[in-house]
Design a protein around this motif. Structure first.
Motif, PDB file in Angstrom:
ATOM      1  N   ALA A   1       0.883  -1.168   0.075  1.00 49.36           N
ATOM      2  CA  ALA A   1      -0.044  -0.099  -0.111  1.00 49.36           C
ATOM      3  C   ALA A   1       0.906   1.168   0.053  1.00 49.36           C
ATOM      4  N   ILE A   2       2.028   1.238   0.216  1.00 51.10           N
ATOM      5  CA  ILE A   2       3.062   2.240   0.277  1.00 51.10           C
ATOM      6  C   ILE A   2       3.938   2.432  -0.841  1.00 51.10           C
ATOM      7  N   PRO A   3       3.780   3.592  -1.624  1.00 53.29           N
ATOM      8  CA  PRO A   3       4.623   3.935  -2.910  1.00 53.29           C
ATOM      9  C   PRO A   3       5.941   3.530  -2.576  1.00 53.29           C
ATOM     10  N   LYS A   4       6.596   2.730  -3.651  1.00 54.00           N
ATOM     11  CA  LYS A   4       7.926   2.172  -3.513  1.00 54.00           C
ATOM     12  C   LYS A   4       8.892   3.334  -2.881  1.00 54.00           C
ATOM     13  N   ASP A   5       9.093   4.646  -3.531  1.00 55.08           N
ATOM     14  CA  ASP A   5       9.965   5.467  -3.009  1.00 55.08           C
ATOM     15  C   ASP A   5       9.960   5.955  -1.512  1.00 55.08           C
ATOM     16  N   LEU A   6       8.627   5.855  -1.171  1.00 54.16           N
ATOM     17  CA  LEU A   6       8.365   5.950   0.237  1.00 54.16           C
ATOM     18  C   LEU A   6       8.744   5.022   1.388  1.00 54.16           C
ATOM     19  N   LEU A   7       8.695   3.634   0.870  1.00 55.47           N
ATOM     20  CA  LEU A   7       8.670   2.619   1.739  1.00 55.47           C
ATOM     21  C   LEU A   7      10.039   2.728   2.399  1.00 55.47           C
ATOM     22  N   GLU A   8      11.186   2.826   1.919  1.00 48.26           N
ATOM     23  CA  GLU A   8      12.337   2.798   2.648  1.00 48.26           C
ATOM     24  C   GLU A   8      12.311   3.733   3.912  1.00 48.26           C
ATOM     25  N   SER A   9      11.891   4.916   3.648  1.00 47.08           N
ATOM     26  CA  SER A   9      11.844   5.757   4.709  1.00 47.08           C
ATOM     27  C   SER A   9      10.642   5.439   5.853  1.00 47.08           C
ATOM     28  N   GLU A  10       9.638   4.825   5.370  1.00 48.36           N
ATOM     29  CA  GLU A  10       8.508   4.291   6.033  1.00 48.36           C
ATOM     30  C   GLU A  10       9.268   3.279   7.264  1.00 48.36           C
ATOM     31  N   LEU A  11       9.885   2.479   6.429  1.00 55.92           N
ATOM     32  CA  LEU A  11      10.519   1.261   7.183  1.00 55.92           C
ATOM     33  C   LEU A  11      11.542   1.607   8.274  1.00 55.92           C
ATOM     34  N   PHE A  12      12.654   2.381   7.699  1.00 58.35           N
ATOM     35  CA  PHE A  12      13.865   2.592   8.355  1.00 58.35           C
ATOM     36  C   PHE A  12      13.820   4.049   8.890  1.00 58.35           C
ATOM     37  N   GLY A  13      12.875   5.101   8.499  1.00 58.67           N
ATOM     38  CA  GLY A  13      12.810   6.386   9.091  1.00 58.67           C
ATOM     39  C   GLY A  13      14.035   6.894   7.994  1.00 58.67           C
ATOM     40  N   HIS A  14      14.022   8.384   8.589  1.00 59.31           N
ATOM     41  CA  HIS A  14      14.899   9.172   7.805  1.00 59.31           C
ATOM     42  C   HIS A  14      15.290  10.299   8.670  1.00 59.31           C
ATOM     43  N   GLU A  15      16.663  10.788   8.317  1.00 61.60           N
ATOM     44  CA  GLU A  15      17.289  11.856   9.058  1.00 61.60           C
ATOM     45  C   GLU A  15      16.644  13.329   8.462  1.00 61.60           C
ATOM     46  N   ARG A  16      16.627  14.501   9.265  1.00 67.59           N
ATOM     47  CA  ARG A  16      16.362  15.628   8.821  1.00 67.59           C
ATOM     48  C   ARG A  16      17.373  16.054   7.454  1.00 67.59           C
ATOM     49  N   GLY A  17      16.394  16.404   6.284  1.00 66.87           N
ATOM     50  CA  GLY A  17      17.255  16.731   5.078  1.00 66.87           C
ATOM     51  C   GLY A  17      17.525  15.564   4.256  1.00 66.87           C
ATOM     52  N   ALA A  18      17.325  14.351   4.600  1.00 63.94           N
ATOM     53  CA  ALA A  18      17.549  13.459   4.089  1.00 63.94           C
ATOM     54  C   ALA A  18      17.260  13.351   2.409  1.00 63.94           C
ATOM     55  N   PHE A  19      16.081  13.898   2.085  1.00 68.01           N
ATOM     56  CA  PHE A  19      15.581  14.218   0.956  1.00 68.01           C
ATOM     57  C   PHE A  19      14.712  15.296   0.649  1.00 68.01           C
ATOM     58  N   THR A  20      14.285  15.856  -0.457  1.00 67.56           N
ATOM     59  CA  THR A  20      13.639  17.010  -0.461  1.00 67.56           C
ATOM     60  C   THR A  20      12.233  16.732   0.335  1.00 67.56           C
ATOM     61  N   GLY A  21      11.736  17.592   1.083  1.00 67.63           N
ATOM     62  CA  GLY A  21      10.310  17.320   1.924  1.00 67.63           C
ATOM     63  C   GLY A  21      10.789  16.945   3.238  1.00 67.63           C
ATOM     64  N   ALA A  22      12.203  16.289   3.377  1.00 68.94           N
ATOM     65  CA  ALA A  22      12.144  15.705   4.877  1.00 68.94           C
ATOM     66  C   ALA A  22      12.797  16.848   5.899  1.00 68.94           C
ATOM     67  N   GLN A  23      11.698  17.814   6.239  1.00 64.78           N
ATOM     68  CA  GLN A  23      11.898  18.703   6.931  1.00 64.78           C
ATOM     69  C   GLN A  23      12.372  18.408   8.342  1.00 64.78           C
ATOM     70  N   LEU A  24      11.833  17.309   9.112  1.00 63.35           N
ATOM     71  CA  LEU A  24      11.969  16.801  10.068  1.00 63.35           C
ATOM     72  C   LEU A  24      12.564  15.446  10.249  1.00 63.35           C
ATOM     73  N   ALA A  25      13.541  15.004  11.010  1.00 63.35           N
ATOM     74  CA  ALA A  25      13.896  13.447  11.452  1.00 63.35           C
ATOM     75  C   ALA A  25      12.752  12.676  11.674  1.00 63.35           C
ATOM     76  N   ARG A  26      12.461  11.507  11.002  1.00 62.49           N
ATOM     77  CA  ARG A  26      11.241  10.877  11.629  1.00 62.49           C
ATOM     78  C   ARG A  26      11.816   9.335  11.712  1.00 62.49           C
ATOM     79  N   PRO A  27      11.298   8.715  12.924  1.00 62.10           N
ATOM     80  CA  PRO A  27      11.532   7.233  13.065  1.00 62.10           C
ATOM     81  C   PRO A  27      11.006   6.406  12.087  1.00 62.10           C
TER      82      PRO A  27
END
Ligand SMILES: Nc1ncnc2c1ncn2[C@@H]1O[C@H](COP(=O)(O)OP(=O)(O)OP(=O)(O)O)[C@@H](O)[C@H]1O
Ligand SMILES: [Mg+2]
Length: 465
Positions: free
Chosen positions: A196-222
Motif C-alpha cells: 500500500a506504500i509507494p515504492k519510493d516512500l517505503l524505505e523511509s517508512e521502514l527505516f525512518g529518515h534524518e532531517r534533510g535526507a531528501f526533499t521534503g524531509a523537514q524533520l527527522a522521523r523514526p
C-alpha cells in the motif's frame, strides 16, 4: 516434584488422564470443578502444570485461567475442550495458555504434551492480556486447530514467522495473536502494508529518515523498525516488496541493525518480524522477483491459513458469530439463518474468504427483510440452486482418452503424461473461459479452482491471449 493438576467435570477424562500420568511417573491431582482449584491455590498449593477443560459448570475454564494467570503467571497451562464456541481455544491463549489440546485426544499424545509442559521451566510468563477488546479467532476445522496449536507452541518464541493464505483468510488476525502470545506482548505491534506504500516512500517508512535526507524531509522521523522496538513488526504483503528493499531488509534481519535514510548511526533492530503474503513466494523466487535468501530468512516457521472453501465446516460457526456481532453493533436483535440459506453458503466458493463472509453477514443484518435469512435474501451469486445438470460424465470421452493414451504409449512417446495432462487442462481452461467471456474470476469459480491457480495455469500453458 509438584503435581500436575487436572480439572475436568467429566469423571472419565479425569480417570483416564490420572492413570496415564501415574503410569508415566508424574504426580497428579484431579479436580472436578474450577472452584476447588482456586481453593487449593488460595491454600498456597502450586501445581507443576495445569490441565483444564474450558466448559464446566460454575466458573468456566477461561475464567479459571485468567485467575490462575494472575496468581501464577509462569504456570504452563494446557487447555482441553471438545468444541470451540467463540474461539474458546484462542480466548484461552489470551490468558497465556501453554498448549491447546482438542478433545477427543489420544492419551499418549496428551501425556507427551503434559510431560513437555512439565519440563518447561516456568518462565516469567506474559503479562495479563486485555481480554475485552480482542477479536476472537474462530475455527474448528483441523487446519485451524493446527494454527491455534502453533500459536500456543510459539508463545515463548521470538522466531520469525511467515503467514501465507489467500486474501481475507485471517493473516493479520493471526499475526496479532502471535504478538499477544509472545514474550514481547507488552511491546508495540506495528503493521506495515508493503503493497500500500509507494515504492519510493517505503524505505523511509521502514527505516525512518534524518532531517534533510531528501526533499521534503523537514524533520527527522523514526521508521516502523524503530516504532516497533521491543515488540513485533508485521510486514504485510511482503511478496510485493520491491527487490532493492528486499536487499535492505535482508541485511537488517541478518545484522540486526539498520540506518535511517540519510543517517550515519547504526540503530539496533530490536523487533520480532512476522511477515505475511497472499502470493506464492516459492513461485516468485523461481521467477526472480523475490530474493531466495530473504525467503529462507522469513520462512523459519510457516503458518498457512486455509481458504474458507477448504473448511466449509466453519461457515455455520462464523455466520452466527458475525450475525451476532453486527446486530450488537447496530443495537438490534441478531438475525438467524435458515438451514436452506446456510446450505447455499456452505456450497459457495467465497473468493474473499472470511472477510467476504463477514461483510455478507453485516449486509444481511442491515438488508434482509425478516428475522430469518432465507436463500432469496442472499446475493444472486450465492442464491443459485446447485446446478441441476451437474452431468454424470459420459464415458465416451474417457474411451477416447484411453485410445489416445494407448496409441502414444505404444508409439514409445516418453512424454505421455505431460502432453495429455497439459491438453486436458488447456481444454478445461479454454472451455471455462469461453463460457464466461474470458472472465477469469468466474471461470475459476465454475471450475472449482482458485483464481490464482487459474492465472498460473493460464500462464504455464501459454493461454495468455
Ligand atoms: N478465524 C476467524 N474468526 C473470526 N474472524 C476472522 C477469522 N479470520 C478472519 N477473520 C476476520 O476476517 C477479516 C479478514 O481478516 P484479516 O484482515 O486478518 O485477513 P488477511 O488474511 O490479512 O486478508 P488480506 O490478505 O486481504 O489482507 C477480519 O475482519 C478478521 O477479523
Ligand atoms: Mg491482511
Amino acid at each position: 516434584m509438584k503435581p500436575v493438576w487436572i480439572v475436568d467435570d467429566d469423571p472419565s477424562i479425569r480417570f483416564v488422564l490420572e492413570r496415564a500420568l501415574i503410569r508415566a511417573d508424574l504426580a497428579v491431582r484431579v479436580f472436578a470443578d474450577p472452584q476447588a482449584v482456586l481453593a487449593a491455590l488460595d491454600a498456597g498449593e502450586v501445581p507443576q502444570v495445569l490441565v483444564s477443560d474450558i466448559r464446566m459448570p460454575g466458573l468456566s475454564g477461561i475464567e479459571l485461567l485468567a485467575q490462575v494467570r494472575r496468581s501464577l503467571p509462569g504456570l504452563p497451562v494446557i487447555v482441553t475442550t471438545a468444541y470451540t464456541d467463540l474461539g474458546s481455544a484462542v480466548a484461552a491463549f489470551e490468558g497465556g495458555a501453554f498448549e491447546y489440546l482438542p478433545k477427543p485426544f489420544d492419551v499418549v499424545s496428551a501425556v507427551e504434551l503434559i510431560r513437555r509442559a512439565a519440563i518447561e521451566s516456568p518462565g516469567p510468563g506474559p503479562a495479563e492480556a486485555g481480554l475485552s477488546e480482542l477479536q476472537p479467532m474462530l475455527g474448528q476445522a483441523p487446519a485451524m486447530q493446527e494454527v491455534f496449536r502453533a500459536i500456543g507452541r510459539l508463545s515463548h518464541s521470538d522466531a520469525t514467522v511467515l503467514i501465507t493464505g489467500a486474501s481475507g483468510t485471517g493473516k493479520e488476525l493471526v499475526a496479532q495473536a502471535l504478538h499477544r502470545h509472545s514474550p514481547r506482548a507488552d511491546g508495540p505491534f506495528v503493521a506495515i502494508n508493503t503493497a500500500a506504500i509507494p515504492k519510493d516512500l517505503l524505505e523511509s517508512e521502514l527505516f525512518g529518515h534524518e532531517r534533510g535526507a531528501f526533499t521534503g524531509a523537514q524533520l527527522a522521523r523514526p521508521g516502523r523498525f524503530e516504532q516497533a522496538a521491543g515488540g513485533t513488526l508485521f510486514l504485510d504483503e511482503i511478496g510485493d516488496m520491491p527487490l532493492e528493499l528486499q536487499t535492505r531488509l535482508l541485511r537488517v534481519l541478518s545484522d540486526r541493525q539498520f540506518y535511517r535514510v540519510g543517517g550515519q548511526q547504526a540503530l539496533r533492530a530490536n523487533v520480532r518480524v512476522i511477515a505475511a503474503t497472499h502470493q506464492d513466494l516459492e513461485q516468485q523466487v523461481r521467477a526472480g522477483s523475490f530474493r531466495e535468501d530473504l525467503y529462507h530468512r522469513l520462512n523459519v516457521i510457516r503458518l498457512r491459513l486455509p481458504a474458507l472453501r477448504e473448511r466449509p465446516e466453519d461457515i455455520a460457526l462464523l455466520v452466527s458469530f458475525f450475525l451476532a456481532r453486527s446486530a450488537r453493533e447496530l443495537g438490534i436483535a441478531a438475525k438467524r439463518i435458515s438451514d436452506a440459506a446456510l446450505q447455499r453458503l456452505v456450497r459457495y466458493e467465497f473468493p474473499g474468504n472470511v472477510r467476504q463472509l463477514e461483510n455478507l453477514c453485516h449486509w444481511l443484518t442491515v438488508m434482509a427483510p425478516g428475522q430469518r435469512i432465507e436463500p432469496e435474501d442472499l446475493p444472486p451469486e450465492m442464491r443459485a440452486e446447485p446446478a441441476p445438470d451437474a452431468r454424470q460424465p459420459s464415458d465416451d470421452w474417457l474411451a477416447l482418452l484411453a485410445r489416445e493414451a494407448r496409441a502414444r504409449l505404444e508409439a514409445g512417446d516418453s512424454q505421455v503424461w505431460k502432453t495429455l495432462c497439459d491438453d486436458f487442462e488447456r481444454t478445461l481452461l479454454r472451455t471455462a473461459l469461453a463460457t464466461t467471456d474470458g472472465q477469469r474470476q468466474q471461470a475459476a469459480l465454475r471450475l472449482g479452482i482458485g483464481r490464482n491457480t487459474l492465472t498460473r495455469k493460464v500462464q504455464e500453458l501459454g493461454l495468455d491471449d
